[in-house]
Design an enzyme around this catalytic site. Structure first.
Site, PDB file in Angstrom:
ATOM      1  N   GLY A 540       0.831  -1.249  -0.097  1.00 14.75           N
ATOM      2  CA  GLY A 540       0.120  -0.104   0.111  1.00 14.75           C
ATOM      3  C   GLY A 540       0.865   1.066   0.056  1.00 14.75           C
ATOM      4  N   PHE A 541       2.091   1.113   0.649  1.00 23.30           N
ATOM      5  CA  PHE A 541       2.714   2.477   0.702  1.00 23.30           C
ATOM      6  C   PHE A 541       3.787   2.315  -0.055  1.00 23.30           C
ATOM      7  CE2 PHE A 541       0.313   4.177   4.120  1.00 23.30           C
ATOM      8  CZ  PHE A 541      -0.407   2.907   4.671  1.00 23.30           C
ATOM      9  N   VAL A 544       8.121  -3.283  -2.483  1.00 26.29           N
ATOM     10  CA  VAL A 544       8.998  -4.056  -1.598  1.00 26.29           C
ATOM     11  C   VAL A 544      10.025  -4.937  -2.082  1.00 26.29           C
ATOM     12  CG1 VAL A 544       8.888  -5.616   0.481  1.00 26.29           C
ATOM     13  CG2 VAL A 544       7.085  -4.437  -0.012  1.00 26.29           C
ATOM     14  N   ASP A 655      -5.160  -0.901   6.733  1.00 27.13           N
ATOM     15  CA  ASP A 655      -5.075  -1.428   5.343  1.00 27.13           C
ATOM     16  C   ASP A 655      -4.999  -2.847   5.628  1.00 27.13           C
ATOM     17  OD1 ASP A 655      -5.276  -1.708   2.884  1.00 27.13           O
ATOM     18  OD2 ASP A 655      -2.969  -0.876   2.459  1.00 27.13           O
TER      19      ASP A 655
END
Ligand SMILES: *[C@@H]1O[C@H](CO)[C@@H](O)[C@H](O)[C@H]1NC(C)=O
Ligand SMILES: *[C@@H]1O[C@H](CO)[C@@H](O)[C@H](O)[C@H]1NC(C)=O
Ligand SMILES: *[C@@H]1O[C@H](CO)[C@@H](O)[C@H](O)[C@H]1NC(C)=O
Ligand SMILES: *[C@@H]1O[C@H](CO)[C@@H](O)[C@H](O)[C@H]1NC(C)=O
Ligand SMILES: *[C@@H]1O[C@H](CO)[C@@H](O)[C@H](O)[C@H]1NC(C)=O
Ligand SMILES: *[C@@H]1O[C@H](CO)[C@@H](O)[C@H](O)[C@H]1NC(C)=O
Ligand SMILES: *[C@@H]1O[C@H](CO)[C@@H](O)[C@H](O)[C@H]1NC(C)=O
Ligand SMILES: *[C@@H]1O[C@H](CO)[C@@H](O)[C@H](O)[C@H]1NC(C)=O
Length: 846
Positions: A540-541, A544, A655
């Protein structure tokens, strides 16, 4: 060209002309518009283009007086929703009297002598104005040339608010939109009652009777008015305040309907009751869905200061615990206006008033919790982060007489007389009332006394049974408490790390260097310059990446997309705070890395990746047998209890979804991305956290629609997650299903029909435990209830998952994203931080 062709052409031409004139004629007689020089007189009507509303003359009751009004055209029981000449009816009618447009461009009601009974009274001189009745029920006066709207009936409300209409005020311009009741059912002239919106922060709805406060709604918590527990959530009725886009001087309340074929409106009746009314097509009746003036208890200040009203009791008024009637004679005579006074002086006032004797006679004051109450009037908001801080603040401020921590609002305190409190049987808020120490625990003693009296006075056998029952209940309660403690101290806090939890928040500020800061070079090397082959996924942010340190240790690096506003120092502090959270079901944070504006978080690497890569993969899903899935469900629940109830730092994930659950080598679940919402929220002002961060399909209705989030929003997401794990189906995969809008409604139907087993993922057929599976589905459905209050807390969920405790029956969940998108109500996306674009696009994209 021979004559025949000429004749044919002539006929064709004539036909065309005729057709044209028919069209013209229809245009000219379009019944939704009044042109200059045209009059709507008694017996004639205007009809909106979609045949929804009709405007014409009506004569209420037996008055014989004629008024111009608007009503629903197709509803057989006629109810007028707006009246023009409320105060000056037409007494005698003639063909020249009626509604018309005057020479000055104003819309007028004139009688036979051309006396003006009513006028839109605008002063701009205009060309050729026209009046149009719109399908939303509004009559609009427009400039006939430019089409500019000059006046509209929605800005001049009477006793009815229709969907899309606004009530409230703009404190800057002074513009005020108020409802005003009819004098009586057959007299539309303004009555005693006026309703509007108080410009407190947050706002509150009120009714005045002869300019004196008569009723109030309780504060708006972003979703509903807290003093109206029976009024269904904003997402069902679309209640909202007009988003304060640029200034916060505006306090305009409005409502929208999800399904425009419903007929619902708000009515201020002639006896001062705000009612929410609905047309029921099936039985051909108007139904009152909600009546704000349900009982005498709803009348403002019915029981006086420090009194509390309960409509189910007789008499309805009693004094709050620790208070006695101001005047016994008045009180017992049923005159409650002077209310109650404190029985034992507060330690706080004692020691304040008399400094000489302040040294310690008596114990310090405490708070008594009153549950399910309509909170008193005139509260003071204190910007504090949690309930514990609110409690402490109030205790330390002698003028604070009570406090409440309201979800969606925060810490609310009272310093004057507590007026207009009401006891509900369900819903409402918890009020913490300051009392002298001697008053606390008073209630319990009395209860004990009553029980022992019953036993002694030889009601005998019956008494003994009652006593036994009470005792048994108390024991049960004790057991439950023990269980809770057990969860908190051995399960939830990982014992091996328990020592680290001794640190208080302030300790941490002194040792900020505890968190390793990784060198950028090392991160770049470990991830092979953020090679796409190393990319594990896109959270979500931000993305990765997998990395391998020099010493062979594997790590996962999350690159946080840029988000302005937060300074590096704040970011570090937040990360340190979050890194203190350690639990076996949370992914461990190893450190962070800061490079200019680029922020990175380093986590432990999880060899089995995220849960979605297994659960939704047709081949790999079989690896997850029932025992593993149940372990995953319980693990996530425990992780969440830790996040929600950790005493130092309450974290709401915001989230939670399958792709944020990572699996270690033994398939133990670990929640990732926790606390990130907090980082990005840290810069937002408390008052306007309207930023909606989350993922399609997992967001609770109150969060998606009102921006209100609480631990119960995480509970909702957990419920979706749980049902996905059990069924192996994505909630969003139901988007185009013809019968069910979501996995939730599908699951509920199966449950309701007693076929819950059909929900189970078929690959579990030989590994499942029926009782565990049923418990999971039951809990999952309880978690996704529309109403926040109907959802259990995480500790209660753990209890339900681990034992045969019976939970309540779930109600049908009605909220779906499709209905939200279809409704056009939309999300408040304007101030979503740019970094979350990917999440938001998932919200809108599918
Ligand atoms: C019109 O005016 C006349 C004389 O002033 C009066 O007698 C009559 O009642 C009026 N009619 C209406 C409809 O007001
Ligand atoms: C019409 O408007 C003017 C000011 O614009 C105001 O003074 C007057 O009272 C109004 N008349 C009516 C009948 O409302
Ligand atoms: C009315 O219309 C005329 C021409 O169409 C224009 O010149 C004039 O400015 C208009 N007046 C107003 C008040 O709009
Ligand atoms: C709206 O309500 C009507 C009548 O109850 C129903 O037939 C229709 O399907 C509903 N529409 C939506 C989008 O829910
Ligand atoms: C509003 O309430 C009044 C009672 O005061 C009633 O007569 C009227 O019909 C109601 N209007 C609507 C549109 O329901
Ligand atoms: C109730 O008591 C107050 C004084 O406390 C008095 O002013 C009021 O008139 C009384 N009301 C009635 C109905 O007796
Ligand atoms: C203050 O305390 C003294 C001695 O304890 C007592 O005599 C006096 O009445 C007290 N004054 C007030 C205002 O309570
Ligand atoms: C105590 O509360 C009162 C009323 O809310 C407020 O005016 C005052 O500033 C508070 N005092 C402190 C020290 O916060």
């Amino acid at each position: 060209m021979d004559t025949r062709t000429i004749a044919a052409y002539a006929i064709l031409l004539a036909l065309l002309l005729l057709l044209n004139s028919v069209v013209e004629l229809q245009k000219g007689s379009a019944t939704d518009t009044i042109f200059q020089s045209k009059t709507v007189s008694v017996g004639e009507t205007l009809i909106s283009a979609g045949q929804i509303f009709e405007l014409g003359f009506f004569s209420p009751g037996n008055s014989g007086k004629q008024y111009v009004g608007i009503w629903y055209r197709q509803i057989s029981v006629r109810r007028v929703v707006w009246v023009a000449n409320r105060e000056n009816p037409l007494m005698i009618t003639s063909s020249t009297s009626g509604l018309t447009i005057g020479d000055d461009g104003n819309l007028l009601v004139v009688d036979a002598n051309h006396t003006i009974l009513w006028s839109t009274n605008i002063s701009v001189s205009v060309n050729q104005s026209v009046a149009v009745l719109l399908d939303k029920g509004s009559l609009v006066l427009r400039d006939g040339v430019s089409g500019k709207s000059l006046w509209e009936s929605f800005s001049h409300p009477c006793d009815i608010v229709l969907p899309g209409m606004m009530i409230g005020m703009d404190t800057k311009t002074g513009e005020k939109l108020l409802m005003s009741s009819w004098k009586s059912e057959d007299d539309p002239s303004p009555g005693k009652f006026v309703a509007g919106i108080a410009t407190t922060k947050p706002p509150e709805a009120y009714v005045l009777k002869d300019s004196v406060l008569y009723w109030r709604s309780g504060l708006w918590n972003g979703l509903k008015f807290v003093g109206m527990p029976d009024l269904h959530g904003a997402y069902l009725n679309g209640f909202n305040f007009v988003p304060q886009v640029q200034n916060d001087d505006q306090y305009f309340f409005t409502f929208t309907l999800f399904n425009t074929s419903y007929v619902r409106l708000i009515n201020l009746t002639s006896n001062g009751a705000l009612t929410f009314v609905e047309w029921n097509e099936g039985i051909n009746e108007w139904n009152t869905v909600n009546n704000a003036l349900d009982s005498m208890c709803d009348v403002y200040g019915a029981c006086g200061p420090f009194g509390i009203c309960n409509k189910n009791k007789s008499p309805i008024c009693s004094c709050m615990t620790g208070f006695v009637p101001n005047s016994d004679r008045e009180w017992n005579g049923g005159n409650w206006t002077s209310g109650c006074v404190r029985r034992s002086e507060l330690f706080c006032t004692k020691s304040n008033n008399n400094h000489s004797s302040s040294s310690g006679s008596g114990k310090i004051d405490g708070f008594l919790k009153l549950s399910a109450v309509k909170l008193p009037h005139l509260s003071i908001y204190v910007p504090l982060d949690d309930e514990a801080q609110c409690d402490r603040w109030c205790l330390n401020n002698c003028s604070c007489l009570a406090y409440a921590y309201i979800i969606g609002i925060g810490c609310t305190t009272w310093s004057g007389d507590l007026l207009d409190a009401q006891q509900f049987s369900l819903g409402g808020e918890d009020l913490f009332l300051r009392l002298a120490n001697s008053e606390l625990g008073h209630g319990k003693e009395r209860a004990k006394l009553i029980i022992s009296l019953a036993v002694i006075s030889g009601v005998g056998f019956l008494g003994a049974i009652i006593y036994g029952l009470c005792k048994w209940k108390a024991n049960q309660r004790g057991k439950q408490k023990k269980r809770n403690n057990h969860f908190h101290f051995s399960d939830i806090f990982n014992p091996t790390r328990a020592g680290q939890h001794g640190n208080s928040r302030s300790d941490m500020r002194h040792q900020p260097s505890e968190l390793p800061i990784f060198d950028l070079e090392k991160i770049v090397a470990a991830t092979k310059k953020f090679n796409t082959n190393n990319k594990l996924g896109e959270g979500g942010f931000g993305p990765v990446f997998k990395g391998e340190m020099e010493d062979g240790r594997e790590i996962a690096v999350k690159k946080l997309s840029r988000c302005s506003g937060q300074g590096i120092e704040e970011f570090k502090n937040e990360i340190i705070l979050i890194s203190k959270l350690q639990h076996k079901n949370l992914v461990q944070l190893l450190g962070c890395c800061i490079d200019g504006e680029e922020l990175m978080i380093v986590y432990e690497y999880m060899p089995n990746r995220s849960l979605d890569t297994l659960l939704f993969d047709s081949k790999r899903r079989a690896q997850l047998d029932w025992a593993k899935r149940f372990n995953i469900i319980c693990g996530i629940a425990k992780g969440l209890v830790y996040l929600h109830y950790d005493s130092r730092l309450k974290i709401i994930h915001r989230d939670l979804k399958v792709s944020n659950i990572l699996l270690d080598k033994d398939m133990n679940p670990k929640i990732s991305d926790f606390g990130l919402a907090r980082i990005f929220q840290a810069t937002q002002e408390q008052a306007n956290t309207h930023r909606v961060v989350g993922t399609f399909g997992y967001m609770s209705p109150e969060y998606a629609l009102g921006g209100v989030f609480s631990e119960k929003s995480d509970v909702f997401s957990f419920g979706v997650l749980l049902l996905e794990i059990v069924s192996g189906k994505k909630n969003t995969s139901f988007q185009n299903h013809e019968k069910h809008l979501s996995l939730l409604s599908y699951a509920w139907q199966l449950w309701n029909e007693g076929r819950a087993l059909d929900l189970m993922d078929q690959v579990l057929a030989d590994s499942f435990s029926l009782s565990e599976l049923m418990r999971c589905i039951h809990v999952g459905l309880l978690c996704v209830q529309d109403q926040v209050a109907d959802r259990p807390t995480m500790p209660a969920i753990i209890l339900m998952l681990s034992s045969e405790t019976d939970g309540p029956q779930p109600k049908q969940p009605t909220f779906t994203f499709r209905s939200l998108l279809d409704s056009g109500l939309g999300l408040q996306s304007d101030n979503i931080c740019s970094m979350n674009e990917d999440i938001v696009s998932t919200v809108y994209g599918r």
